[in-house]
Every structure is written in C-alpha cells, then in structure tokens.
Design a protein around this motif. Structure first.
Motif, PDB file in Angstrom:
ATOM      1  N   LEU A  41       6.339  -3.936   5.335  1.00  0.00           N
ATOM      2  CA  LEU A  41       5.608  -4.339   6.533  1.00  0.00           C
ATOM      3  C   LEU A  41       6.492  -4.394   7.766  1.00  0.00           C
ATOM      4  CD1 LEU A  41       3.247  -7.053   5.020  1.00  0.00           C
ATOM      5  CD2 LEU A  41       2.856  -4.591   5.328  1.00  0.00           C
ATOM      6  N   TRP A  42       7.767  -4.804   7.610  1.00  0.00           N
ATOM      7  CA  TRP A  42       8.669  -4.777   8.773  1.00  0.00           C
ATOM      8  C   TRP A  42       8.896  -3.340   9.236  1.00  0.00           C
ATOM      9  CZ3 TRP A  42       7.632  -9.322   9.500  1.00  0.00           C
ATOM     10  CH2 TRP A  42       7.967 -10.394   8.666  1.00  0.00           C
ATOM     11  N   MET A  43       9.141  -2.443   8.281  1.00  0.00           N
ATOM     12  CA  MET A  43       9.371  -1.035   8.633  1.00  0.00           C
ATOM     13  C   MET A  43       8.142  -0.445   9.329  1.00  0.00           C
ATOM     14  SD  MET A  43      11.365   1.658   8.652  1.00  0.00           S
ATOM     15  CE  MET A  43      12.678   1.477   7.404  1.00  0.00           C
ATOM     16  N   ARG A  44       6.982  -0.694   8.778  1.00  0.00           N
ATOM     17  CA  ARG A  44       5.750  -0.154   9.353  1.00  0.00           C
ATOM     18  C   ARG A  44       5.491  -0.717  10.751  1.00  0.00           C
ATOM     19  NH1 ARG A  44       1.927   2.291   6.111  1.00  0.00           N
ATOM     20  NH2 ARG A  44       2.640   2.769   3.997  1.00  0.00           N
ATOM     21  N   TYR A  45       5.705  -2.011  10.915  1.00  0.00           N
ATOM     22  CA  TYR A  45       5.466  -2.624  12.223  1.00  0.00           C
ATOM     23  C   TYR A  45       6.391  -2.001  13.269  1.00  0.00           C
ATOM     24  CZ  TYR A  45       4.082  -6.076  15.657  1.00  0.00           C
ATOM     25  OH  TYR A  45       3.555  -6.678  16.782  1.00  0.00           O
ATOM     26  N   TRP A  46       7.669  -1.884  12.906  1.00  0.00           N
ATOM     27  CA  TRP A  46       8.674  -1.343  13.833  1.00  0.00           C
ATOM     28  C   TRP A  46       8.341   0.084  14.244  1.00  0.00           C
ATOM     29  CZ3 TRP A  46      13.075   2.055  12.340  1.00  0.00           C
ATOM     30  CH2 TRP A  46      14.013   2.211  13.364  1.00  0.00           C
ATOM     31  N   LEU A  47       8.039   0.931  13.274  1.00  0.00           N
ATOM     32  CA  LEU A  47       7.729   2.319  13.590  1.00  0.00           C
ATOM     33  C   LEU A  47       6.447   2.421  14.411  1.00  0.00           C
ATOM     34  CD1 LEU A  47       8.515   4.055  10.158  1.00  0.00           C
ATOM     35  CD2 LEU A  47       9.886   4.178  12.245  1.00  0.00           C
ATOM     36  N   ALA A  48       5.390   1.760  13.960  1.00  0.00           N
ATOM     37  CA  ALA A  48       4.099   1.872  14.629  1.00  0.00           C
ATOM     38  C   ALA A  48       4.148   1.344  16.056  1.00  0.00           C
ATOM     39  CB  ALA A  48       3.040   1.125  13.824  1.00  0.00           C
ATOM     40  N   ALA A  49       4.952   0.320  16.298  1.00  0.00           N
ATOM     41  CA  ALA A  49       5.070  -0.238  17.652  1.00  0.00           C
ATOM     42  C   ALA A  49       5.645   0.779  18.622  1.00  0.00           C
ATOM     43  CB  ALA A  49       5.934  -1.495  17.630  1.00  0.00           C
ATOM     44  N   PRO A 103       3.683   5.474  10.267  1.00  0.00           N
ATOM     45  CA  PRO A 103       4.445   5.378   9.025  1.00  0.00           C
ATOM     46  C   PRO A 103       3.841   6.126   7.847  1.00  0.00           C
ATOM     47  CG  PRO A 103       3.323   3.317   9.488  1.00  0.00           C
ATOM     48  CD  PRO A 103       3.140   4.173  10.687  1.00  0.00           C
ATOM     49  N   ASP A 104       2.595   6.591   8.001  1.00  0.00           N
ATOM     50  CA  ASP A 104       1.956   7.370   6.934  1.00  0.00           C
ATOM     51  C   ASP A 104       1.909   8.870   7.227  1.00  0.00           C
ATOM     52  OD1 ASP A 104       1.325   5.191   5.240  1.00  0.00           O
ATOM     53  OD2 ASP A 104      -0.393   4.693   6.507  1.00  0.00           O
ATOM     54  N   LYS A 105       2.210   9.254   8.468  1.00  0.00           N
ATOM     55  CA  LYS A 105       2.098  10.658   8.848  1.00  0.00           C
ATOM     56  C   LYS A 105       3.401  11.267   9.373  1.00  0.00           C
ATOM     57  CE  LYS A 105      -2.772  10.014  10.112  1.00  0.00           C
ATOM     58  NZ  LYS A 105      -3.781  10.048  11.202  1.00  0.00           N
ATOM     59  N   ASP A 106       4.191  10.473  10.090  1.00  0.00           N
ATOM     60  CA  ASP A 106       5.397  11.000  10.725  1.00  0.00           C
ATOM     61  C   ASP A 106       6.649  10.865   9.868  1.00  0.00           C
ATOM     62  OD1 ASP A 106       3.875  11.628  12.957  1.00  0.00           O
ATOM     63  OD2 ASP A 106       4.231   9.678  13.899  1.00  0.00           O
ATOM     64  N   VAL A 107       6.546  10.072   8.800  1.00  0.00           N
ATOM     65  CA  VAL A 107       7.666   9.904   7.870  1.00  0.00           C
ATOM     66  C   VAL A 107       7.124   9.856   6.455  1.00  0.00           C
ATOM     67  CG1 VAL A 107       9.065   8.607   9.552  1.00  0.00           C
ATOM     68  CG2 VAL A 107       7.592   7.376   7.935  1.00  0.00           C
ATOM     69  N   SER A 108       8.013  10.009   5.510  1.00  0.00           N
ATOM     70  CA  SER A 108       7.676   9.836   4.099  1.00  0.00           C
ATOM     71  C   SER A 108       8.303   8.524   3.641  1.00  0.00           C
ATOM     72  CB  SER A 108       8.212  11.004   3.271  1.00  0.00           C
ATOM     73  OG  SER A 108       7.979  10.780   1.891  1.00  0.00           O
ATOM     74  N   THR A 109       7.475   7.592   3.202  1.00  0.00           N
ATOM     75  CA  THR A 109       7.985   6.290   2.780  1.00  0.00           C
ATOM     76  C   THR A 109       8.263   6.305   1.280  1.00  0.00           C
ATOM     77  OG1 THR A 109       6.718   5.177   4.505  1.00  0.00           O
ATOM     78  CG2 THR A 109       7.520   3.816   2.691  1.00  0.00           C
ATOM     79  N   ILE A 110       9.479   5.921   0.924  1.00  0.00           N
ATOM     80  CA  ILE A 110       9.868   5.884  -0.483  1.00  0.00           C
ATOM     81  C   ILE A 110      10.258   4.461  -0.869  1.00  0.00           C
ATOM     82  CG2 ILE A 110      10.631   8.290  -0.503  1.00  0.00           C
ATOM     83  CD1 ILE A 110      13.527   7.305  -0.316  1.00  0.00           C
ATOM     84  N   VAL A 111      10.199   4.174  -2.163  1.00  0.00           N
ATOM     85  CA  VAL A 111      10.553   2.845  -2.662  1.00  0.00           C
ATOM     86  C   VAL A 111      11.895   2.926  -3.380  1.00  0.00           C
ATOM     87  CG1 VAL A 111       9.918   0.992  -4.252  1.00  0.00           C
ATOM     88  CG2 VAL A 111       8.150   2.124  -2.874  1.00  0.00           C
ATOM     89  N   VAL A 112      12.821   2.090  -2.943  1.00  0.00           N
ATOM     90  CA  VAL A 112      14.175   2.053  -3.508  1.00  0.00           C
ATOM     91  C   VAL A 112      14.547   0.592  -3.759  1.00  0.00           C
ATOM     92  CG1 VAL A 112      16.615   2.562  -3.089  1.00  0.00           C
ATOM     93  CG2 VAL A 112      14.858   4.175  -2.322  1.00  0.00           C
ATOM     94  N   PRO A 113      15.055   0.244  -4.932  1.00  0.00           N
ATOM     95  CA  PRO A 113      15.496  -1.135  -5.173  1.00  0.00           C
ATOM     96  C   PRO A 113      16.607  -1.518  -4.211  1.00  0.00           C
ATOM     97  CG  PRO A 113      15.284   0.049  -7.244  1.00  0.00           C
ATOM     98  CD  PRO A 113      15.171   1.075  -6.143  1.00  0.00           C
ATOM     99  N   PRO A 114      16.647  -2.772  -3.753  1.00  0.00           N
ATOM    100  CA  PRO A 114      17.652  -3.192  -2.771  1.00  0.00           C
ATOM    101  C   PRO A 114      19.095  -2.798  -3.084  1.00  0.00           C
ATOM    102  CG  PRO A 114      16.021  -4.900  -3.004  1.00  0.00           C
ATOM    103  CD  PRO A 114      15.689  -3.861  -4.039  1.00  0.00           C
ATOM    104  N   PRO A 115      19.603  -3.023  -4.315  1.00  0.00           N
ATOM    105  CA  PRO A 115      21.009  -2.694  -4.570  1.00  0.00           C
ATOM    106  C   PRO A 115      21.328  -1.200  -4.523  1.00  0.00           C
ATOM    107  CG  PRO A 115      20.188  -4.269  -6.186  1.00  0.00           C
ATOM    108  CD  PRO A 115      19.001  -3.722  -5.457  1.00  0.00           C
ATOM    109  N   GLN A 116      20.278  -0.354  -4.496  1.00  0.00           N
ATOM    110  CA  GLN A 116      20.496   1.090  -4.480  1.00  0.00           C
ATOM    111  C   GLN A 116      20.361   1.705  -3.085  1.00  0.00           C
ATOM    112  OE1 GLN A 116      18.111   3.032  -7.527  1.00  0.00           O
ATOM    113  NE2 GLN A 116      18.440   1.347  -8.964  1.00  0.00           N
ATOM    114  N   MET A 117      20.075   0.893  -2.089  1.00  0.00           N
ATOM    115  CA  MET A 117      19.856   1.412  -0.737  1.00  0.00           C
ATOM    116  C   MET A 117      21.093   2.121  -0.186  1.00  0.00           C
ATOM    117  SD  MET A 117      16.776   0.918   0.491  1.00  0.00           S
ATOM    118  CE  MET A 117      15.320  -0.144   0.412  1.00  0.00           C
TER     119      MET A 117
END
Length: 436
Positions: free
Chosen positions: A191-199, A204-218
């Motif tokens: 939600l922070w990422m989406r808010y920042w981009l959309a603002a 966040p659903d069309k201009d980028v590809s959102t992936i899920v990564v566990p925190p220690p692997q970032m």
C-alpha cells in the motif's frame, strides 16, 4: 470453534516438568523484576498455559518481541515457554497461523496490519477458508522506506516520484521490464508503494510490474538487477545504502507522519481459549515496547535485534536509523529524523480502529477486498483495543499514555489528500488512480 490443545497447559504439567520449569526460570524472573520493577502482572489466577509460539519476519519492528523474550518479560508475566520463531516470508506466516501451534504452526505473530483482516475474511488463505484473527496492539509507527535502484540516482526522486514515469516508460520501450517489489499483496508495503506511485501519476497496475519478495531477500534481488524499486522495513533499506546498490527515496513517515505499521496479532480461538495467557503476552509486549522507545536503550535494542537467532546482521545496519540517523545514499543525511520508528511514544502501540479502516479502504481501492465489505463490522470483530486497555491498566500505564478514543481523527498525507474515518468514501473519491 474447537478449543486449541496445548502441550504446556498448567493442568497437564507433571510434578517433574513443573519443578524443571520453575527452577529454570527463577533467575530469569528475578532479573526481569529487577530490570522492570513497575507493573507486575495482575494478581490472582495466572495464565492458563505457559507457552505460545509467535512468528516474526526479520524486520526491526519486531523488536518488542525480541526484547520481551531476551529480557525475560514473557517469563515475568507467567509465560516462560514462549517461542519466538523466524518465518521465511509473510506467506509462511499466514500458512503457519492457519496451522496453529497444534499443527506445528504458530499462535500469533508480528504481522502486517492488513493481514489479520485478509486472513479473517479468507481472501489470502487456501480455499478461502476464514481464520478469525485478533489484533491486540500495534508494534510500531513509521520506520519503512521506499528504495530505488542506483541507476535512477540522477533523477533525484523523493516523495515526488514523477521523474520515474518517463524513465519507466523508456525501459519498457527498450524491452526491459520495470519491477517494483513489495512483501505481501494488500500488506502495508504494497500500500505504501502503490500510494507513492499513484500520487505521482504512475499506475501501479499498468506502468510497473509488482512482484512479491520476502524482506530479507530484497537487497540480494536489487543487487542482481531484478527490480527498480522496493518497499520494506529496516534494516534492509540501510543495508542497501551501506552496500552502495541503491538509495532511499523516502521514508514512509514522509508519506504519512507517524503512520501505523506492524501489529501484534493472535488467532482468535487461542485468545478465546486462553484469555489470561493472551493478556500476559500482551502485557509483556507492551512493556517491551516502552523499553524499546527509551533513548538509553536504543543501542542495546539494536544489539539484541542483530543477534544470530533474530537477524544475524551487522549492528551498524540497524543502529543508525533506529536512533534517527538516516543516510539516504544520495548525499543527504538527516540526524534526529522526525520519522524515526516509534514503539510506544505518541500512542504508537495503540491499535486505533481509524487506522485499520484506512488499510481496509486502501485494500478496497486496489481490489484486494470487495467494495461492499462492511468494514466497520469487520474491524469490530478483529480489532481488540479493549484487550490493549486491559493489559495497559494491568501494567500500570499512566492515564495520559492511554488514548481517549478509538480514532486518531483526520489524517493528512504528503500530497494533501485527507482521510476522514467518518467518511472513507470521500477519501476514495478524491483519488485519481484506483480500481474501485
């Protein structure tokens, strides 16, 4: 609901087990009383069980759980056998909550605030099975960041992400996918990422590809150039800067000052079966949160967090930002940041229902939850601010540190948007990019 079985019920302890347990924890209890003299657990009947298994992800905001274990606070409140167990990802946390400790899973966790709601509604569980959850406390406010790959350094991106719009479009045109990483769909970092981009006009659903990564692997994933940005808690943003791989565009407190972040949550059936044990756990966590927020304890807290059993990372990757020094990796260094992570001050630990409503509204915005969801009814089931108040009274929290209301009131974001918990529909209507 079937009452959860538990191997360390007081009724089930043999004389030999009881002697072993009390003998092994006597010194720990004595030390805890010495270091935390105020607010002993309520007199009378103690916890129904002495053990609970609590999950955590390797993030600094799990600090109160580490301190409660390390400093003997769980033992102080009658729960000497609490296990604080590392989870590989938020998906693993969810799965282990569904299993429960009787299924070799966990009873509760350090968790992204929206997750107990997503789990309670069955939106993120296998076969959409609903597992009722309770939020007992917030673990922290602030303390997350959005980090960006070093190749975008010259764009001078901060709270304003507008320069990335053209850069992302150019990468797509060149056949290079633009990926931004979050830690769990519908979770706080998403939600922070989406808010920042959309603002800034980036969908966040069309201009980028959102992936899920566990925190220690970032950091490792950014190092091998698989993403353009990520949102996560500490110490991973600091580690990225320390390794010269990327930079901090902003702390999430710059999006929304003193925003809620992680929560302490338990399975509802566990709390209902063992209400005194739940109060004991919560009392320990609240006292640990108070300890973590004292300036004189910050360095020791960082040393505890850095330990092998928790993080196994250099203390310097944790200490700077935990104490308010933020090196953005851009040449900008802020001392005594107003956006430092808080565990107790300014009601950081209190689970305001108004904050839960914002998270649910944002999850509706992005279709993680249905638009017709009765959010207030759901919050009334999941949010147990009453348990927070009971535990706070039991440990002697002063009246001025206990909020008077369930709402923190109207919240204002960096882009001028306003969330009035009395009118979430007006907030949604004011947002340019949304799916609902």
């Amino acid at each position: 609901m079937t009452k959860p079985t538990h191997p360390t019920s007081r009724r089930g302890l043999s004389r030999r087990q009881l002697l072993k347990a009390t003998g092994g924890t006597a010194a720990l209890l004595a030390a805890a009383r010495l270091n935390f003299p105020g607010g002993a657990f309520a007199q009378g009947a103690g916890p129904e069980v002495t053990k609970a298994t609590l999950g955590f992800i390797a993030l600094s905001d799990a600090g109160p759980l580490f301190v409660a274990k390390d400093k003997g606070l769980f033992a102080k409140y009658g729960m000497p056998d609490v296990e604080v167990a590392k989870q590989a990802s938020w998906g693993t946390t969810r799965d282990n909550l569904v299993l429960g400790s009787e299924g070799n899973g966990i009873d509760g966790a350090h968790i992204l605030t929206p997750m107990p709601y997503l789990i309670s509604t069955g939106k993120v569980t296998k076969n959409n099975v609903r597992l009722p959850m309770y939020i007992l406390a917030r673990l922290n406010t602030n303390g997350q960041c959005i980090s960006v790959a070093k190749r975008h350094l010259e764009l001078k991106v901060g709270t304003d992400a507008t320069p990335l719009k053209a850069a992302f479009a150019a990468r797509w045109a060149a056949g290079k996918p633009v990926k931004v990483a979050v830690t769990f769909p519908g979770g706080t970092h998403d939600l922070w990422m989406r808010y920042w981009l959309a603002a800034s006009g980036i969908d966040p659903d069309k201009d980028v590809s959102t992936i899920v990564v566990p925190p220690p692997q970032m950091v490792a994933n950014m190092k091998v150039d698989t993403m353009d940005a990520f949102c996560v808690g500490e110490p991973w943003n600091a580690q990225l800067v320390n390794q010269g791989i990327g930079f901090t565009a902003l702390t999430t407190g710059e999006l929304w000052k003193d925003h809620p972040e992680k929560s302490f949550a338990l399975r509802a059936d566990w709390v209902d079966a063992y209400p005194r044990a739940a109060k004991a756990l919560l009392s320990a966590v609240l006292e640990a949160a108070q300890w973590c927020d004292r300036t004189e304890n910050k360095q020791e807290m960082c040393e505890i967090v850095a330990k092998r059993e928790w993080f196994k990372v250099p203390v310097e990757d944790i200490a700077g930002r935990a104490q308010g020094r933020i090196d953005y990796g851009t040449g900008k260094v802020v001392e005594n940041s107003p956006f430092v992570m808080k565990f107790w001050s300014d009601h950081a630990s209190y689970p305001f229902r108004s904050h839960d409503l914002w998270f649910l509204t944002e999850d509706q915005r992005w279709r993680h939850l249905p638009a017709d969801l009765d959010t207030k009814a759901l919050i009334a089931k999941v949010n147990r601010e009453d348990l927070w108040r009971g535990a706070a009274a039991a440990i002697g929290v002063p009246a001025d540190q206990i909020p008077r209301a369930s709402s923190r009131g109207v919240e204002t974001f960096f882009d001028g948007k306003v969330f009035d918990p009395e009118n979430p529909a007006a907030y949604l209507a004011s947002l340019a990019i949304k799916r609902v």
